[in-house]
Design an enzyme around this catalytic site. Structure first.
Site, PDB file in Angstrom:
ATOM      1  N   ASN A   1      48.295 132.777 108.481  1.00 20.39           N
ATOM      2  CA  ASN A   1      49.227 131.867 109.151  1.00 20.39           C
ATOM      3  C   ASN A   1      49.546 132.338 110.565  1.00 20.39           C
ATOM      4  OD1 ASN A   1      49.179 130.653 106.706  1.00 20.39           O
ATOM      5  ND2 ASN A   1      51.211 131.307 106.072  1.00 20.39           N
ATOM      6  N   VAL A   2      49.778 131.367 111.422  1.00 16.05           N
ATOM      7  CA  VAL A   2      50.088 131.680 112.823  1.00 16.05           C
ATOM      8  C   VAL A   2      51.561 131.399 113.123  1.00 16.05           C
ATOM      9  CG1 VAL A   2      47.718 131.225 113.570  1.00 16.05           C
ATOM     10  CG2 VAL A   2      49.383 129.353 113.623  1.00 16.05           C
ATOM     11  N   ASP A   3      52.334 131.013 112.078  1.00 17.88           N
ATOM     12  CA  ASP A   3      53.708 130.542 112.307  1.00 17.88           C
ATOM     13  C   ASP A   3      54.745 131.640 112.501  1.00 17.88           C
ATOM     14  OD1 ASP A   3      54.213 131.466 109.645  1.00 17.88           O
ATOM     15  OD2 ASP A   3      53.738 129.501 108.808  1.00 17.88           O
TER      16      ASP A   3
ATOM     17  N   HIS B   1      44.670 135.302 112.071  1.00 19.22           N
ATOM     18  CA  HIS B   1      44.293 134.145 112.894  1.00 19.22           C
ATOM     19  C   HIS B   1      45.169 133.980 114.130  1.00 19.22           C
ATOM     20  CE1 HIS B   1      42.104 132.212 109.196  1.00 19.22           C
ATOM     21  NE2 HIS B   1      41.438 133.214 109.726  1.00 19.22           N
TER      22      HIS B   1
ATOM     23  N   CYS C   1      41.598 137.079 131.976  1.00 21.13           N
ATOM     24  CA  CYS C   1      41.904 138.520 131.876  1.00 21.13           C
ATOM     25  C   CYS C   1      42.446 138.917 130.510  1.00 21.13           C
ATOM     26  CB  CYS C   1      42.864 138.947 132.984  1.00 21.13           C
ATOM     27  SG  CYS C   1      44.573 138.382 132.737  1.00 21.13           S
TER      28      CYS C   1
ATOM     29  N   CYS D   1      47.975 131.807 133.846  1.00 19.95           N
ATOM     30  CA  CYS D   1      48.299 133.229 133.759  1.00 19.95           C
ATOM     31  C   CYS D   1      49.087 133.677 134.998  1.00 19.95           C
ATOM     32  CB  CYS D   1      46.984 134.005 133.651  1.00 19.95           C
ATOM     33  SG  CYS D   1      47.158 135.788 133.679  1.00 19.95           S
TER      34      CYS D   1
ATOM     35  N   ASN E   1      49.363 129.672  93.320  1.00 13.93           N
ATOM     36  CA  ASN E   1      48.921 128.444  93.986  1.00 13.93           C
ATOM     37  C   ASN E   1      49.038 127.300  92.970  1.00 13.93           C
ATOM     38  OD1 ASN E   1      47.280 126.362  95.257  1.00 13.93           O
ATOM     39  ND2 ASN E   1      46.356 127.980  96.505  1.00 13.93           N
ATOM     40  N   PRO E   2      49.593 126.158  93.357  1.00 16.82           N
ATOM     41  CA  PRO E   2      49.656 125.042  92.404  1.00 16.82           C
ATOM     42  C   PRO E   2      48.271 124.554  91.995  1.00 16.82           C
ATOM     43  CG  PRO E   2      50.867 124.521  94.443  1.00 16.82           C
ATOM     44  CD  PRO E   2      50.195 125.838  94.653  1.00 16.82           C
ATOM     45  N   GLU E   3      47.257 124.813  92.848  1.00 17.82           N
ATOM     46  CA  GLU E   3      45.895 124.333  92.563  1.00 17.82           C
ATOM     47  C   GLU E   3      45.009 125.480  92.104  1.00 17.82           C
ATOM     48  OE1 GLU E   3      45.209 121.108  92.955  1.00 17.82           O
ATOM     49  OE2 GLU E   3      47.160 120.650  93.849  1.00 17.82           O
TER      50      GLU E   3
HETATM   51  C1  BJW Z   1      50.760 126.058  97.994  1.00 24.37           C
HETATM   52  C2  BJW Z   1      51.844 125.316  98.204  1.00 24.37           C
HETATM   53  C3  BJW Z   1      53.042 125.981  97.819  1.00 24.37           C
HETATM   54  C4  BJW Z   1      50.268 124.047  98.898  1.00 24.37           C
HETATM   55  N1  BJW Z   1      52.965 127.234  97.307  1.00 24.37           N
HETATM   56  N2  BJW Z   1      50.589 127.248  97.536  1.00 24.37           N
HETATM   57  C5  BJW Z   1      30.840 131.908 105.473  1.00 24.37           C
HETATM   58  C6  BJW Z   1      30.546 130.751 104.794  1.00 24.37           C
HETATM   59  C7  BJW Z   1      30.794 129.505 105.365  1.00 24.37           C
HETATM   60  C8  BJW Z   1      31.356 129.391 106.646  1.00 24.37           C
HETATM   61  C9  BJW Z   1      31.652 130.533 107.322  1.00 24.37           C
HETATM   62  C10 BJW Z   1      31.399 131.773 106.755  1.00 24.37           C
HETATM   63  N3  BJW Z   1      31.804 132.714 107.631  1.00 24.37           N
HETATM   64  C11 BJW Z   1      32.327 132.110 108.731  1.00 24.37           C
HETATM   65  C12 BJW Z   1      32.226 130.781 108.590  1.00 24.37           C
HETATM   66  C13 BJW Z   1      32.661 129.766 109.589  1.00 24.37           C
HETATM   67  C14 BJW Z   1      34.149 129.496 109.578  1.00 24.37           C
HETATM   68  C15 BJW Z   1      34.538 128.995 108.197  1.00 24.37           C
HETATM   69  O1  BJW Z   1      35.082 129.685 107.370  1.00 24.37           O
HETATM   70  N4  BJW Z   1      34.261 127.735 107.931  1.00 24.37           N
HETATM   71  C16 BJW Z   1      34.570 127.129 106.620  1.00 24.37           C
HETATM   72  C17 BJW Z   1      35.759 126.177 106.767  1.00 24.37           C
HETATM   73  C18 BJW Z   1      33.339 126.430 106.127  1.00 24.37           C
HETATM   74  N5  BJW Z   1      34.927 130.668 109.962  1.00 24.37           N
HETATM   75  C19 BJW Z   1      35.127 130.992 111.237  1.00 24.37           C
HETATM   76  O2  BJW Z   1      34.661 130.329 112.137  1.00 24.37           O
HETATM   77  C20 BJW Z   1      35.952 132.234 111.519  1.00 24.37           C
HETATM   78  N6  BJW Z   1      35.267 133.043 112.475  1.00 24.37           N
HETATM   79  C21 BJW Z   1      34.123 133.652 112.208  1.00 24.37           C
HETATM   80  O3  BJW Z   1      33.620 133.656 111.128  1.00 24.37           O
HETATM   81  O4  BJW Z   1      33.595 134.315 113.296  1.00 24.37           O
HETATM   82  C22 BJW Z   1      32.318 134.938 113.184  1.00 24.37           C
HETATM   83  C23 BJW Z   1      32.109 135.704 114.470  1.00 24.37           C
HETATM   84  C24 BJW Z   1      31.879 137.059 114.404  1.00 24.37           C
HETATM   85  C25 BJW Z   1      31.668 137.776 115.603  1.00 24.37           C
HETATM   86  C26 BJW Z   1      31.694 137.101 116.813  1.00 24.37           C
HETATM   87  C27 BJW Z   1      31.923 135.746 116.871  1.00 24.37           C
HETATM   88  C28 BJW Z   1      32.132 135.029 115.682  1.00 24.37           C
HETATM   89  C29 BJW Z   1      37.296 131.875 112.168  1.00 24.37           C
HETATM   90  C30 BJW Z   1      38.168 131.077 111.288  1.00 24.37           C
HETATM   91  C31 BJW Z   1      39.432 130.642 112.055  1.00 24.37           C
HETATM   92  C32 BJW Z   1      40.254 129.666 111.250  1.00 24.37           C
HETATM   93  N7  BJW Z   1      41.217 129.074 112.097  1.00 24.37           N
HETATM   94  C33 BJW Z   1      42.213 128.172 111.512  1.00 24.37           C
HETATM   95  C34 BJW Z   1      43.032 127.570 112.665  1.00 24.37           C
HETATM   96  C35 BJW Z   1      43.972 128.639 113.244  1.00 24.37           C
HETATM   97  C36 BJW Z   1      44.744 128.148 114.399  1.00 24.37           C
HETATM   98  C37 BJW Z   1      45.669 127.029 114.054  1.00 24.37           C
HETATM   99  O5  BJW Z   1      46.606 127.193 113.253  1.00 24.37           O
HETATM  100  O6  BJW Z   1      45.436 125.952 114.585  1.00 24.37           O
HETATM  101  O7  BJW Z   1      43.055 128.875 110.607  1.00 24.37           O
HETATM  102  S1  BJW Z   1      41.503 126.908 110.474  1.00 24.37           S
HETATM  103  C38 BJW Z   1      42.816 126.884 109.300  1.00 24.37           C
HETATM  104  O8  BJW Z   1      42.296 127.300 107.995  1.00 24.37           O
HETATM  105  C39 BJW Z   1      43.795 127.976 109.750  1.00 24.37           C
HETATM  106  C40 BJW Z   1      44.121 128.646 108.443  1.00 24.37           C
HETATM  107  O9  BJW Z   1      44.618 129.954 108.669  1.00 24.37           O
HETATM  108  C41 BJW Z   1      42.821 128.598 107.700  1.00 24.37           C
HETATM  109  C42 BJW Z   1      42.954 128.783 106.204  1.00 24.37           C
HETATM  110  O10 BJW Z   1      43.649 127.728 105.628  1.00 24.37           O
HETATM  111  P1  BJW Z   1      44.649 128.028 104.435  1.00 24.37           P
HETATM  112  O11 BJW Z   1      45.726 128.931 104.886  1.00 24.37           O
HETATM  113  O12 BJW Z   1      43.896 128.431 103.241  1.00 24.37           O
HETATM  114  O13 BJW Z   1      45.361 126.581 104.257  1.00 24.37           O
HETATM  115  P2  BJW Z   1      44.818 125.285 103.476  1.00 24.37           P
HETATM  116  O14 BJW Z   1      45.549 124.122 104.009  1.00 24.37           O
HETATM  117  O15 BJW Z   1      43.346 125.216 103.454  1.00 24.37           O
HETATM  118  O16 BJW Z   1      45.261 125.536 101.958  1.00 24.37           O
HETATM  119  C43 BJW Z   1      46.624 125.555 101.565  1.00 24.37           C
HETATM  120  C44 BJW Z   1      46.700 126.036 100.134  1.00 24.37           C
HETATM  121  O17 BJW Z   1      48.056 126.150  99.790  1.00 24.37           O
HETATM  122  C45 BJW Z   1      46.069 125.071  99.105  1.00 24.37           C
HETATM  123  O18 BJW Z   1      45.266 125.816  98.210  1.00 24.37           O
HETATM  124  C46 BJW Z   1      47.287 124.479  98.366  1.00 24.37           C
HETATM  125  O19 BJW Z   1      47.017 124.219  97.004  1.00 24.37           O
HETATM  126  C47 BJW Z   1      48.275 125.599  98.515  1.00 24.37           C
HETATM  127  N8  BJW Z   1      49.686 125.198  98.482  1.00 24.37           N
HETATM  128  N9  BJW Z   1      51.588 124.120  98.735  1.00 24.37           N
HETATM  129  C48 BJW Z   1      51.731 127.834  97.185  1.00 24.37           C
HETATM  130  N10 BJW Z   1      54.245 125.405  97.937  1.00 24.37           N
HETATM  131 ZN    ZN Z   2      44.821 136.285 133.595  1.00 26.20          ZN
END
Ligand code: BJW
Ligand code: ZN
Length: 243
Positions: A105-107, A122, A133, A150, A216-218
């Protein structure tokens, strides 16, 4: 929705025996604070295409659009406060020898609640980073007055978050990798297990024989690797598990 009592009791016993705990969190832990998740019915990606908002290419093509979206997200999160789930993790930290929170999370709500060992994989929503820079500055407000630049070199700033295709920041990544395999227990809360490399931590912990509890609910892909799945919202389940 509460998890069945026997599962909860077994998970409580497992946690009671752990001295070093590592918690991996995702958007679900902040859902009850009012922060939207990404995927699912009410998720941000339902109405917004991540490829036009959360990639370096999107920012290069339309920085105004991307900044407007992040500014809107800032305004949403500024109105949110930590919930019972975040607060239960603070009490867990007070009780055990070491409690690392590895969050996607970023929050900033774990720090706002009072957790001290927080590794933000993240990045941070309330940080601007210079595209030239790399200088970073905290911005705890919303409202755009043109695009931000900047103060050191005058070049365009970007949101201090990690977009698709970008590497995760080294320091939190290294701390998280270490915590995952040197803990007595991994607690996984509110993540869909779809985004890598963060999702890979759980199979890595499993391979190192570290017990895993999923809240997780799911049913996510992490559930098959877990010793216990406590199905329910984190704000309800974490106090039942921890207190
Ligand atoms: C509850 C609830 C309640 C509901 N109580 N639970 C391997 C395989 C396939 C793809 C890749 C791989 N390796 C890398 C990739 C590519 C990509 C990726 O993963 N893609 C997939 C989507 C297919 N990954 C990347 O690009 C990453 N970088 C990378 O790999 O770099 C390689 C590299 C190396 C060296 C040099 C250069 C490159 C970076 C990933 C960045 C993700 N960014 C985001 C946005 C952040 C900024 C912003 O906020 O805008 O991050 S995407 C978004 O998803 C955000 C989240 O942190 C992230 C994860 O989501 P999260 O937290 O799981 O949320 P949800 O909504 O998906 O799920 C919520 C869950 O909560 C659900 O399960 C609900 O059931 C549950 N829930 N209410 C408890 N009350
Ligand atoms: Zn700068």
């Amino acid at each position: 929705m509460s998890p069945p009592l026997p599962a909860l009791e077994e998970a409580r016993t497992l946690l009671a025996g752990a001295r070093r705990v590592c918690v991996l969190t995702g958007a679900g832990i902040s859902a009850e604070s009012g922060v939207p998740t990404f995927r699912g019915k009410e998720g941000l990606w339902r109405n917004h295409d991540p490829m036009t908002l959360a990639t370096p290419r999107a920012f290069a093509e339309d920085p105004q659009l991307v900044w407007e979206w992040y500014d809107w997200r800032r305004s949403l999160v500024l109105a949110c406060t930590p919930n019972e789930g975040h607060r239960a993790l603070v009490r867990l930290e007070e009780r055990v020898e070491r409690c690392d929170i590895v969050t996607q999370n970023v929050d900033g709500l774990h720090r706002a609640a009072g957790s001290t060992r927080v590794h933000e994989l993240h990045g941070q929503l309330f940080v601007n980073r210079c595209t030239a820079c790399d200088r970073q500055r905290e911005v705890r407000s919303s409202g755009l007055d043109g695009l931000p630049h900047c103060s050191a070199c005058g070049v365009l700033e970007r949101p201090g978050v990690v977009w698709f295709g970008e590497a995760l920041p080294h320091e939190p990544w290294a701390a998280a990798s270490q915590a995952m395999t040197t803990s007595d227990l991994v607690l996984v809360v509110g993540t869909s297990a779809l985004v890598y490399p963060a999702a890979q931590f759980v199979p890595t912990a499993r391979a190192a024989d570290v017990p895993i509890i999923v809240v997780n609910p799911e049913r996510t892909d992490h559930v098959a690797l877990a010793d216990h799945h406590l199905a329910g919202p984190a704000g309800q389940v974490l106090p039942l598990l921890i207190d």
